[in-house]
Design a protein around this motif. Sequence first.
Motif, short mmCIF file in Angstrom:
data_model
loop_
_atom_site.label_atom_id
_atom_site.label_comp_id
_atom_site.label_asym_id
_atom_site.label_seq_id
_atom_site.Cartn_x
_atom_site.Cartn_y
_atom_site.Cartn_z
N ILE A 15 0.85 -1.20 0.00
CA ILE A 15 0.00 0.00 0.00
C ILE A 15 0.89 1.25 0.00
CG2 ILE A 15 -0.32 0.06 2.52
CD1 ILE A 15 -3.07 0.89 -0.04
N ASP A 16 2.04 1.18 0.66
CA ASP A 16 2.99 2.30 0.64
C ASP A 16 3.55 2.52 -0.76
OD1 ASP A 16 2.76 2.90 3.40
OD2 ASP A 16 4.23 1.35 3.89
N SER A 17 3.82 1.42 -1.48
CA SER A 17 4.32 1.52 -2.86
C SER A 17 3.30 2.23 -3.73
CB SER A 17 4.58 0.13 -3.45
OG SER A 17 5.46 -0.61 -2.65
N LEU A 18 2.03 1.85 -3.59
CA LEU A 18 0.98 2.48 -4.38
C LEU A 18 0.89 3.97 -4.06
CD1 LEU A 18 -1.41 2.39 -6.35
CD2 LEU A 18 -2.85 1.68 -4.42
N LYS A 19 0.92 4.31 -2.78
CA LYS A 19 0.83 5.72 -2.39
C LYS A 19 1.99 6.53 -2.96
CE LYS A 19 0.30 8.78 1.56
NZ LYS A 19 0.31 8.91 3.02
N ALA A 20 3.16 5.91 -3.07
CA ALA A 20 4.36 6.61 -3.54
C ALA A 20 4.41 6.79 -5.06
CB ALA A 20 5.61 5.86 -3.08
N GLU A 21 3.55 6.09 -5.79
CA GLU A 21 3.52 6.22 -7.26
C GLU A 21 3.12 7.64 -7.65
OE1 GLU A 21 4.20 3.91 -9.58
OE2 GLU A 21 3.80 1.95 -8.70
N LYS A 22 3.50 8.04 -8.87
CA LYS A 22 3.10 9.34 -9.40
C LYS A 22 1.57 9.43 -9.36
CE LYS A 22 3.45 12.37 -13.34
NZ LYS A 22 3.86 12.53 -14.73
N SER A 24 -0.26 8.78 -7.09
CA SER A 24 -0.75 7.65 -6.29
C SER A 24 -1.55 6.66 -7.13
CB SER A 24 -1.59 8.14 -5.10
OG SER A 24 -0.82 8.93 -4.22
N ILE A 25 -1.14 6.52 -8.41
CA ILE A 25 -1.79 5.57 -9.32
C ILE A 25 -0.76 4.54 -9.76
CG2 ILE A 25 -2.91 5.27 -11.57
CD1 ILE A 25 -4.07 8.09 -11.21
N GLY A 26 -1.11 3.27 -9.60
CA GLY A 26 -0.20 2.20 -9.98
C GLY A 26 -0.86 1.17 -10.87
N ARG A 27 -0.04 0.48 -11.62
CA ARG A 27 -0.52 -0.57 -12.51
C ARG A 27 -0.57 -1.89 -11.74
NH1 ARG A 27 3.26 -1.00 -17.03
NH2 ARG A 27 4.37 -2.52 -15.78
N TRP A 28 -1.73 -2.55 -11.77
CA TRP A 28 -1.88 -3.87 -11.16
C TRP A 28 -1.59 -4.88 -12.26
CZ3 TRP A 28 -2.32 -4.13 -6.08
CH2 TRP A 28 -2.47 -5.39 -5.50
N ASP A 29 -0.40 -5.46 -12.23
CA ASP A 29 0.04 -6.32 -13.31
C ASP A 29 0.58 -7.64 -12.77
OD1 ASP A 29 2.54 -5.64 -12.25
OD2 ASP A 29 2.98 -4.19 -13.81
N GLY A 30 1.02 -8.48 -13.67
CA GLY A 30 1.61 -9.75 -13.28
C GLY A 30 0.60 -10.82 -12.90
N ILE A 31 -0.66 -10.59 -13.16
CA ILE A 31 -1.69 -11.59 -12.84
C ILE A 31 -1.56 -12.72 -13.86
CG2 ILE A 31 -4.17 -12.03 -12.68
CD1 ILE A 31 -3.02 -10.18 -10.46
N ARG A 32 -1.33 -13.93 -13.37
CA ARG A 32 -1.18 -15.09 -14.26
C ARG A 32 -2.08 -16.24 -13.83
NH1 ARG A 32 0.44 -11.37 -16.43
NH2 ARG A 32 2.32 -11.10 -17.66
N LYS A 103 -5.86 3.53 -7.90
CA LYS A 103 -5.42 4.76 -7.24
C LYS A 103 -5.53 4.58 -5.73
CE LYS A 103 -6.41 9.76 -6.99
NZ LYS A 103 -5.05 10.09 -6.73
N TYR A 104 -4.48 4.97 -5.04
CA TYR A 104 -4.47 4.95 -3.58
C TYR A 104 -5.57 5.85 -3.03
CZ TYR A 104 -2.90 6.17 1.13
OH TYR A 104 -2.85 6.40 2.47
#
Length: 157
Positions: A15-22, A24-32, A103-104
């Motif tokens: 959650i801290d990583s997401l908040k720190a994104e430009k 506060s928007i991050g890509r949810w990826d790597g779903i396999r 978005k956080y």
Amino acid sequence: MQYWLFKSEPDEYSIDSLKAEKNSIGRWDGIRNYQARNLIRDDIKVGDGVLFYHSSCKTVGIAGFASVVSEPYPDPLQFDPESKYFDIKATQDKPRWVSIDIKYESHAKSFLPLTTIKATPALDDMVLVKRSRLSIQPVSKDQWAFIVNATKTDLQR
């Protein structure tokens, strides 16, 4: 509006990583996982609420809240041979995996551990309690409201 629980290992993306994104928007990826992929592709919509769940760590549980801010799009990691999420069968014309941007919104003011979730009768029907392996899971409106209240978090949803 729908509600979801997204699991992430905090040493990978927290959650801290997401908040720190430009912004506060991050890509949810790597779903396999095909079931999780299908939820992103077919069911999750812009504006939906997200419980951000820390998994595979010392204390697993709900760490915060986010919202969906994009339509699904091809996961760029599937095309990158250097990525652990590379998929040799995926092509630009026929991508196999999707990502979504979130978005956080806030940290949970009171972290809600899985042990508490499992011991709470109002949350007995959560997918998390019944089959906890899926990395993206639906959450009912009542479960969402209960968790917002239990974490003492003020969200306008």
